[in-house]
Design a protein around this motif. Structure first.
Motif, PDB file in Angstrom:
ATOM      1  N   ARG A  10      -3.696   3.403  12.097  1.00 43.77           N
ATOM      2  CA  ARG A  10      -2.802   3.946  11.154  1.00 43.77           C
ATOM      3  C   ARG A  10      -1.503   4.115  12.002  1.00 43.77           C
ATOM      4  O   ARG A  10      -0.144   3.691  11.742  1.00 43.77           O
ATOM      5  N   VAL A  13       0.123   0.909  12.959  1.00 45.41           N
ATOM      6  CA  VAL A  13       1.059   0.270  11.835  1.00 45.41           C
ATOM      7  C   VAL A  13       2.129   0.982  11.497  1.00 45.41           C
ATOM      8  O   VAL A  13       3.221   0.394  11.064  1.00 45.41           O
ATOM      9  N   ARG A  67      -2.736  -3.528   7.883  1.00 44.47           N
ATOM     10  CA  ARG A  67      -2.509  -2.519   7.155  1.00 44.47           C
ATOM     11  C   ARG A  67      -3.517  -2.124   6.327  1.00 44.47           C
ATOM     12  O   ARG A  67      -3.957  -0.999   6.066  1.00 44.47           O
ATOM     13  N   PHE A  75      -3.914   1.594   0.712  1.00 45.92           N
ATOM     14  CA  PHE A  75      -2.988   0.494   0.674  1.00 45.92           C
ATOM     15  C   PHE A  75      -2.793  -0.148  -0.781  1.00 45.92           C
ATOM     16  O   PHE A  75      -2.009  -0.588  -1.282  1.00 45.92           O
ATOM     17  N   SER A  81       2.836  -2.442  -1.321  1.00 44.58           N
ATOM     18  CA  SER A  81       1.821  -3.116  -0.600  1.00 44.58           C
ATOM     19  C   SER A  81       1.430  -4.435  -1.166  1.00 44.58           C
ATOM     20  O   SER A  81       0.958  -5.218  -0.854  1.00 44.58           O
TER      21      SER A  81
END
Length: 275
Positions: A10, A13, A67, A75, A81
């Motif tokens: 994370r 990302v 992701r 997500f 997303s």
């Protein structure tokens, strides 16, 4: 996936470098799609465009996998997303000769800039927030347009049949007048027979273009202001949380120092008994 590795993923990302890389790939994709659409599809660059397109698609797929792995269920709770996932997934659908229209979905990937760039995302979010207010004003504008078209047809059907010959022509004419584009020509065609027609056109423009359209702009500006205030509130809350955590750490550190001092120094009660 272990929590530790997910946390590290994370961090990667959400890193600014990762976001800038995605923005650069999306921009490159937009440039290549534009060049591809204007180039000869059977020319010498067709193979290069083909390879670039597949490489960019592969990068987007890897990004989606990273992701999803980093954020997990969170997500799928984010509408943006889902937007990215649908746009990228549409490009993976095989387009046969009978379904060549699906290849047009590749051009939607450029719209991913909206979800990746925070400022653009705020603008779109503000527009969605303003939809209830915009809908009411749009209905008012359509009613005004319809009433003006009916009145114009009744008044100027004989004077300018090319503009007001029937309701369809009248609606289109009044929509043109609403945009304040080439309306003097329409007014002059009518005023050649009806000199006072300027009152009708001037009144319609003042009410529609000056009042109602400015109401639309006001609703959008208000929604943008609310969105900016919401973002600032979240930033203030995050800052207050960081400050609270920092203060609590200092308090814990002071408590530990006091405990260590208490362990080293003699107890005053024991000293009094010794005396």
């Amino acid at each position: 996936m272990p929590a530790f590795s997910r946390e590290r993923l994370r961090t990667v990302v959400d890193a600014p470098a990762f976001q800038r890389t995605v923005i650069a790939v999306i921009t490159l994709n937009g440039i290549t799609l534009g060049l591809e659409s204007s180039a000869d599809p059977t020319g010498r660059y067709s193979t290069a465009f083909f390879l670039i397109d597949h490489a960019i698609t592969a990068i987007f797929v890897v990004e989606m996998v990273l992701r999803i792995s980093a954020k997990g269920k969170a997500f799928f709770r984010d509408p943006w997303s889902w937007f990215d996932l649908i746009v990228v997934g549409a490009a993976l659908v095989p387009a046969s000769q009978s379904m060549s229209i699906l290849r047009l979905f590749r051009f939607l990937r450029v719209l991913r800039l909206v979800s990746v760039v925070p400022n653009m995302r705020r603008v779109v979010s503000a527009l969605f927030t303003a939809i209830p207010g915009l809908a009411s004003i749009l209905v008012l504008l359509l009613l005004l347009l319809y009433v003006a078209a009916v009145i114009g047809e009744r008044l100027f059907r004989e004077a300018a049949p090319q503009h007001f010959g029937n309701l369809g022509k009248s609606l289109f004419t009044m929509f043109t007048v609403l945009t304040v584009e080439n309306w003097p020509q329409v007014a002059e065609d009518v005023m050649a027979t009806e000199p006072l027609a300027w009152v009708f056109f001037a009144g319609f423009i003042v009410v529609s273009a000056f009042f109602v359209l400015n109401l639309l702009i006001g609703v959008i500006v208000s929604a943008m202001e609310q969105e900016v205030n919401a973002v600032r509130w979240e930033e203030d809350q995050a800052l207050e949380l960081e400050q609270h955590i920092a203060v609590m750490k200092e308090i814990r550190a002071l408590n530990e120092k006091i405990d260590r001092l208490a362990a080293v120094l003699p107890d005053p009660a024991d000293h009094a008994r010794g005396d």
